[in-house]
Write a protein that holds these residues in place. Structure first.
Motif, PDB file in Angstrom:
ATOM      1  N   THR A 185       0.838  -1.106  -0.101  1.00  0.00           N
ATOM      2  CA  THR A 185      -0.077   0.047  -0.177  1.00  0.00           C
ATOM      3  C   THR A 185       0.758   1.171   0.021  1.00  0.00           C
ATOM      4  O   THR A 185       1.724   1.268   0.976  1.00  0.00           O
ATOM      5  N   THR A 217       0.529  -4.434   2.842  1.00  0.00           N
ATOM      6  CA  THR A 217      -0.903  -4.399   3.101  1.00  0.00           C
ATOM      7  C   THR A 217      -1.595  -5.231   4.285  1.00  0.00           C
ATOM      8  O   THR A 217      -2.448  -4.516   5.081  1.00  0.00           O
ATOM      9  N   GLU A 218      -1.277  -6.360   4.181  1.00  0.00           N
ATOM     10  CA  GLU A 218      -1.636  -7.097   5.523  1.00  0.00           C
ATOM     11  C   GLU A 218      -1.323  -6.515   6.689  1.00  0.00           C
ATOM     12  O   GLU A 218      -2.166  -6.655   7.589  1.00  0.00           O
ATOM     13  N   TRP A 253      -0.461  -3.506   7.352  1.00  0.00           N
ATOM     14  CA  TRP A 253      -1.391  -2.096   7.564  1.00  0.00           C
ATOM     15  C   TRP A 253      -2.777  -2.405   7.916  1.00  0.00           C
ATOM     16  O   TRP A 253      -3.221  -1.660   8.713  1.00  0.00           O
ATOM     17  N   LYS A 254      -3.459  -3.539   7.330  1.00  0.00           N
ATOM     18  CA  LYS A 254      -4.829  -3.565   7.650  1.00  0.00           C
ATOM     19  C   LYS A 254      -4.949  -3.966   9.161  1.00  0.00           C
ATOM     20  O   LYS A 254      -6.011  -3.797   9.786  1.00  0.00           O
ATOM     21  N   ALA A 255      -3.845  -4.479   9.808  1.00  0.00           N
ATOM     22  CA  ALA A 255      -3.933  -5.426  11.077  1.00  0.00           C
ATOM     23  C   ALA A 255      -3.686  -4.108  12.004  1.00  0.00           C
ATOM     24  O   ALA A 255      -3.983  -4.281  13.405  1.00  0.00           O
ATOM     25  N   GLU A 293      -7.430   1.736  13.443  1.00  0.00           N
ATOM     26  CA  GLU A 293      -7.385   2.976  12.746  1.00  0.00           C
ATOM     27  C   GLU A 293      -6.763   4.138  13.258  1.00  0.00           C
ATOM     28  O   GLU A 293      -6.249   5.000  12.652  1.00  0.00           O
ATOM     29  N   GLN A 338      -3.098   3.891  12.513  1.00  0.00           N
ATOM     30  CA  GLN A 338      -2.901   4.280  11.192  1.00  0.00           C
ATOM     31  C   GLN A 338      -3.019   5.862  11.068  1.00  0.00           C
ATOM     32  O   GLN A 338      -1.888   6.442  10.353  1.00  0.00           O
TER      33      GLN A 338
END
Length: 354
Positions: free
Chosen positions: A154, A257-258, A260-262, A265, A268
């Motif tokens: 990402t 990406t994985e 980042w998704k973990a 929010e 992030q």
């Protein structure tokens, strides 16, 4: 007053106090459990060596780690510490590294817009041109579209660094002086400079200074004068050409990406804010440094006359058209750059002089 009512009120108050105390107790018991959870840990590698990393990334990662308050920690590694720089993007993609800071070009991002990372020849004049192009002229959306096609990585952000100038052991006062110069530079920059007889040389970052000392390299076309002094290259160089190949480096942040998704929010968002703080810090650090180090006299300043340098500017526009032919998206980026520069010229000083 009715005794039963009085007792009921007392009973109600007693139960309320007990319930409140129980809630506090539950919170007190839960807190150590939350604190005991292992923080999210990432490994990040930057393109920069240790001295430069202090200014281009380490400070912002330190800010993030402190603000994350034990919930997350990013371990920072400098150029080539974990993987060679040319393998950096693939390392993020495979999960070997969680997070990276580099330009698309030298990190070998497998995307058509990579040629516009780092120093796309003569595309910008000042450091503010980069965020203006990304945030207000459509490049942010182009980058989001391009990297959405690449699995497992990402793209988070692109920001501005320093201009790109020649630092050499031989004086450059005309285009003829470029012929045969062995120079450490970026892939796309080297491709363009070869049109003027420059010989691009690829080396590990830490080998650049020894290569200048031994004569293997005649210089660099990698950065501005601030970086030359910060990393020690100014100690082995003699001259600095004031004509810039580009007004600012466009560098990006990439994340697996994985991973980042973990991340929750709120973390992030905190990381995005730390990245923006880093972008802002570099704007004023480099801007101040570029003027300061020109005035120290450590490197002798040389300049190719404007009339002669115009040949480089004209050749750059031809190079843009060559790149535009590589893909529809590349053509779109070149069109954005052209329109932006035309608008800056039309706006006049201080946006463009002459």
């Amino acid at each position: 007053m009715d005794d039963r009512k009085t007792l009921n009120k007392r009973e109600f108050l007693r139960k309320s106090v007990l319930a409140s105390a129980g809630a506090v107790g539950a919170t007190a018991l839960a807190t150590p459990y939350v604190k005991a959870q292992s923080p999210i840990k990432w490994r990040m590698q930057t393109y920069a060596g240790p001295a430069l990393a202090e200014h281009v990334v380490k400070n912002s990662i330190d800010w993030f780690n402190k603000a994350a308050n034990g919930e997350m920690e990013i371990e920072l590694y400098t150029a080539d510490q974990l993987v060679p720089h040319g393998e950096l993007f693939r390392a993020v993609q495979s999960g070997t590294i969680d997070f990276a800071q580099s330009d698309d070009d030298s990190a070998a991002a497998p995307v058509d817009v990579r040629v516009f990372g780092a120093y796309f020849p003569l595309a910008s004049r000042y450091s503010l041109d980069v965020p203006a192009l990304w945030h207000w002229h459509g490049l942010k959306e182009v980058w989001e579209e391009a990297y959405a096609e690449i699995p497992d990585v990402t793209w988070l952000s692109t920001g501005s660094w320093d201009p790109c100038n020649f630092g050499t052991t031989k004086p450059i006062k005309s285009l003829a002086d470029l012929k045969g110069l062995r120079v450490y530079t970026f892939p796309t920059g080297g491709q363009f400079l070869s049109k003027f007889g420059v010989v691009p040389v690829s080396l590990p970052y830490e080998d650049v200074q020894p290569a200048i000392q031994t004569g293997e390299l005649d210089g660099v076309c990698w950065c501005g004068i601030t970086e030359m002094h910060t990393v020690g290259w100014a100690d082995v160089l003699k001259y600095f050409l004031t004509n810039p190949l580009s007004g600012a480096w466009a560098g990006s942040y990439f994340v697996n990406t994985e991973k980042w998704k973990a991340v929750p929010e709120h973390l992030q968002q905190l990381l995005r804010m730390a990245i923006d703080s880093s972008h802002y810090y570099r704007l004023h650090w480099y801007w101040a440094g570029e003027a300061n180090y020109r005035n120290t006299g450590k490197l002798e300043l040389t300049t190719i006359p404007d009339a002669e340098w115009k040949q480089v500017e004209d050749e750059a526009k031809k190079f843009w058209d060559e790149v535009a032919g590589q893909s529809p998206r590349s053509a779109k980026v070149v069109e954005i750059i052209k329109k932006y520069n035309d608008s800056m010229i039309k706006a006049g000083p201080p946006y463009r002089y002459g």
